[in-house]
Design a protein around this motif. Structure first.
Motif, PDB file in Angstrom:
ATOM      1  N   GLY A  16      32.950  18.449  40.926  1.00 13.80           N
ATOM      2  CA  GLY A  16      32.395  17.445  40.038  1.00 13.80           C
ATOM      3  C   GLY A  16      30.989  17.045  40.374  1.00 13.80           C
ATOM      4  N   ARG A  17      30.423  17.571  41.554  1.00 16.04           N
ATOM      5  CA  ARG A  17      29.052  17.222  41.923  1.00 16.04           C
ATOM      6  C   ARG A  17      28.078  18.106  41.176  1.00 16.04           C
ATOM      7  N   PRO A  18      26.970  17.580  40.785  1.00 18.16           N
ATOM      8  CA  PRO A  18      25.999  18.397  40.040  1.00 18.16           C
ATOM      9  C   PRO A  18      25.425  19.492  40.910  1.00 18.16           C
ATOM     10  N   ARG A  19      25.233  20.662  40.342  1.00 18.71           N
ATOM     11  CA  ARG A  19      24.632  21.785  41.059  1.00 18.71           C
ATOM     12  C   ARG A  19      23.125  21.605  41.154  1.00 18.71           C
ATOM     13  N   VAL A  20      22.608  21.933  42.299  1.00 17.06           N
ATOM     14  CA  VAL A  20      21.165  21.836  42.512  1.00 17.06           C
ATOM     15  C   VAL A  20      20.585  23.230  42.401  1.00 17.06           C
ATOM     16  N   PRO A  21      19.682  23.469  41.502  1.00 14.79           N
ATOM     17  CA  PRO A  21      19.106  24.820  41.392  1.00 14.79           C
ATOM     18  C   PRO A  21      18.387  25.207  42.677  1.00 14.79           C
ATOM     19  N   THR A  22      18.593  26.488  43.098  1.00 15.80           N
ATOM     20  CA  THR A  22      18.027  26.965  44.367  1.00 15.80           C
ATOM     21  C   THR A  22      16.752  27.755  44.189  1.00 15.80           C
ATOM     22  N   SER A  23      16.348  28.021  42.942  1.00 13.19           N
ATOM     23  CA  SER A  23      15.129  28.786  42.745  1.00 13.19           C
ATOM     24  C   SER A  23      13.928  27.976  43.199  1.00 13.19           C
ATOM     25  N   GLY A  24      13.069  28.625  43.983  1.00 16.00           N
ATOM     26  CA  GLY A  24      11.867  27.981  44.471  1.00 16.00           C
ATOM     27  C   GLY A  24      12.087  27.096  45.671  1.00 16.00           C
ATOM     28  N   ARG A  25      13.312  27.041  46.233  1.00 15.30           N
ATOM     29  CA  ARG A  25      13.590  26.208  47.390  1.00 15.30           C
ATOM     30  C   ARG A  25      13.890  27.073  48.597  1.00 15.30           C
ATOM     31  N   ASP A  26      13.736  26.477  49.801  1.00 14.69           N
ATOM     32  CA  ASP A  26      14.113  27.143  51.052  1.00 14.69           C
ATOM     33  C   ASP A  26      15.630  27.065  51.193  1.00 14.69           C
ATOM     34  N   VAL A  27      16.257  28.241  51.222  1.00  9.37           N
ATOM     35  CA  VAL A  27      17.717  28.293  51.263  1.00  9.37           C
ATOM     36  C   VAL A  27      18.224  28.502  52.684  1.00  9.37           C
ATOM     37  N   THR A  28      17.376  28.254  53.677  1.00  6.70           N
ATOM     38  CA  THR A  28      17.800  28.479  55.058  1.00  6.70           C
ATOM     39  C   THR A  28      18.998  27.612  55.419  1.00  6.70           C
ATOM     40  N   GLU A  29      18.998  26.367  54.890  1.00 11.68           N
ATOM     41  CA  GLU A  29      20.106  25.484  55.253  1.00 11.68           C
ATOM     42  C   GLU A  29      21.432  25.942  54.660  1.00 11.68           C
ATOM     43  N   LEU A  30      21.366  26.845  53.659  1.00  8.34           N
ATOM     44  CA  LEU A  30      22.609  27.360  53.087  1.00  8.34           C
ATOM     45  C   LEU A  30      23.256  28.438  53.959  1.00  8.34           C
ATOM     46  N   VAL A  31      22.458  29.016  54.906  1.00  7.13           N
ATOM     47  CA  VAL A  31      23.004  30.017  55.819  1.00  7.13           C
ATOM     48  C   VAL A  31      23.815  29.310  56.891  1.00  7.13           C
ATOM     49  N   PRO A  32      25.033  29.786  57.182  1.00  2.84           N
ATOM     50  CA  PRO A  32      25.851  29.129  58.214  1.00  2.84           C
ATOM     51  C   PRO A  32      25.124  29.078  59.556  1.00  2.84           C
ATOM     52  N   THR A  33      25.369  27.994  60.275  1.00  2.00           N
ATOM     53  CA  THR A  33      24.684  27.802  61.561  1.00  2.00           C
ATOM     54  C   THR A  33      24.986  28.940  62.534  1.00  2.00           C
ATOM     55  N   GLY A  34      26.230  29.364  62.595  1.00  2.00           N
ATOM     56  CA  GLY A  34      26.594  30.455  63.500  1.00  2.00           C
ATOM     57  C   GLY A  34      25.842  31.733  63.202  1.00  2.00           C
ATOM     58  N   LEU A  35      25.651  32.023  61.892  1.00  2.00           N
ATOM     59  CA  LEU A  35      24.923  33.235  61.520  1.00  2.00           C
ATOM     60  C   LEU A  35      23.453  33.123  61.886  1.00  2.00           C
ATOM     61  N   ARG A  36      22.853  31.922  61.701  1.00  5.71           N
ATOM     62  CA  ARG A  36      21.449  31.745  62.068  1.00  5.71           C
ATOM     63  C   ARG A  36      21.252  31.917  63.574  1.00  5.71           C
ATOM     64  N   VAL A  37      22.147  31.328  64.357  1.00 15.50           N
ATOM     65  CA  VAL A  37      22.032  31.448  65.810  1.00 15.50           C
ATOM     66  C   VAL A  37      22.214  32.904  66.251  1.00 15.50           C
TER      67      VAL A  37
END
Length: 394
Positions: free
Chosen positions: A8-29
């Motif tokens: 029910g939460r509104p979707r935030v468009p990801t175009s033009g944004r930094d999507v780094t925070e969408l990558v899981p922390t374990g994968l980034r590490v």
């Protein structure tokens, strides 16, 4: 009306944004660790390749550093007694060469003198072997034994070209060894005469804000190297004396050359003693028979156990503070990377790195206790107490 997800939460468009925070922390590490690991491995590979390419220069420098660690305390002692540093370096060099040369000459002369007895014992052992093959459980005929000997001779003749090429290669290797020996002596002279000056020149390439800590770390590493060489020499002497006494009791020929081989091989931890013991057992088997060879094997195992459980932990453990597993891994890596020279130099290099890293990571900026800081003229500073165990760093 904006689109919304299943919650029910509104979707935030990801175009033009930094999507780094969408990558899981374990994968980034994991990714960060992976690329850094790849860079470190690539750097180590380049260093190993350069070291292999310049091995004919690096190996003499490393051996000269080992010898300098053994001889530097003697030079420093003479300097404290008022002897000029260049005179002290010459005296220690000449004394060291005289001792080593005299030992090698004595071993070679003893080997030549004992060679006829060894040949006679080998002939007697071969005769006993021939009798056992004919009268023992195999019941071989004399013709069969002669055929085996003839086949061996034919094999040698057929591979004469390869044997000749091997002899030429060996002669070339001997020439390279002599060249490396002369280069080692030349470098050792400068290490003993102007070791502190050379180290001071090296530290000039380090940024000034960390130069003092790097200087102390280098001196700590050299102090660990001095302790390693002294402890290894003590362990090698005990091994040589113990195995030599055992060989003399059993009646194995060439006791002194075999003991000298044990002493030299003991400078390669773990595998050196095994190889020297195997050579001694083989000589006993050929010259004295099966039962004396078993007795020699028991003596070698007993001396190795004494070394592994008492001498190594007490002497080398206190000297370099290395775990036995780290020593085994270092020897294996050195053997794979550079053969015998790598196995010989791996543990000293690990001891230097261990002491240097400990010094760099220490909370206090202090100098190692057994390192004497010297002026450019080689004299110790007047405001420090005289330390009879002080050594200088090359």
């Amino acid at each position: 009306m904006s689109a919304s997800d299943q919650t029910g939460r509104p979707r935030v468009p990801t175009s033009g944004r930094d999507v780094t925070e969408l990558v899981p922390t374990g994968l980034r590490v994991s990714a960060a660790l992976s690329w850094r690991f790849i860079v470190v491995i690539a750097g180590l590979y380049v260093i190993a390749w350069v070291a292999g390419y310049l091995s004919q220069l690096i190996v003499p420098v490393a051996i000269a550093l080992l010898l300098a660690a053994l001889m530097a305390p003697g030079v420093d002692r003479l300097v404290r007694w008022g002897v000029p540093r260049w005179v002290a370096a010459v005296i220690v060099m000449v004394a060291g060469i005289a001792v080593v040369g005299g030992l090698l000459t004595f071993v070679i002369i003893t080997f030549i003198v004992g060679l006829p007895d060894l040949q006679a014992q080998i002939v007697a052992s071969l005769d006993r072997l021939r009798d056992w093959l004919t009268t023992g459980p195999l019941h071989m005929r004399a013709e069969q034994i002669q055929n085996v000997i003839d086949d061996a001779i034919d094999a040698i003749q057929e591979n004469q070209a390869a044997i000749t090429q091997g002899a030429i290669t060996t002669a070339t290797t001997i020439g390279q060894i002599l060249t490396g020996f002369l280069l080692t002596v030349f470098i050792l002279v400068f290490f003993l005469y102007d070791g502190p000056g050379i180290w001071k020149f090296v530290t000039r390439g380090v940024p000034a804000r960390v130069r003092d800590r790097v200087d102390v770390a280098g001196r700590s590493g050299f102090a660990a190297l001095v302790s390693y060489v002294r402890a290894t020499a003590a362990v090698a002497l005990v091994d040589a004396v113990g195995i030599g006494i055992g060989l003399a009791i059993v009646g194995v020929p060439l006791v002194i050359p075999l003991s000298a081989l044990v002493f030299l091989a003991a400078f390669v931890p773990i595998i050196g003693a095994v190889i020297a013991g195997a050579v001694a057992m083989l000589v006993a088997l050929v010259a004295n028979g099966f039962i004396p060879a078993i007795v020699v094997l028991a003596i070698v195992i007993g001396v190795n156990q004494l070394e592994a459980h008492i001498l190594q932990p007490v002497l080398l453990g206190r000297a370099v503070r290395l775990h036995p597993l780290a020593v085994v891994f270092a020897i294996g890596a050195g053997l794979i990377a550079a053969g015998i020279a790598g196995a010989l130099l791996a543990v000293p290099l690990l001891a230097i790195l261990n002491a240097s890293v400990r010094s760099l990571l220490s909370e206090e900026h202090t100098e190692p206790e057994n390192i004497e800081v010297q002026h450019d003229d080689g004299q110790p500073p007047p405001d420090r107490p005289d330390d009879t165990n002080a050594t200088s760093s090359p």
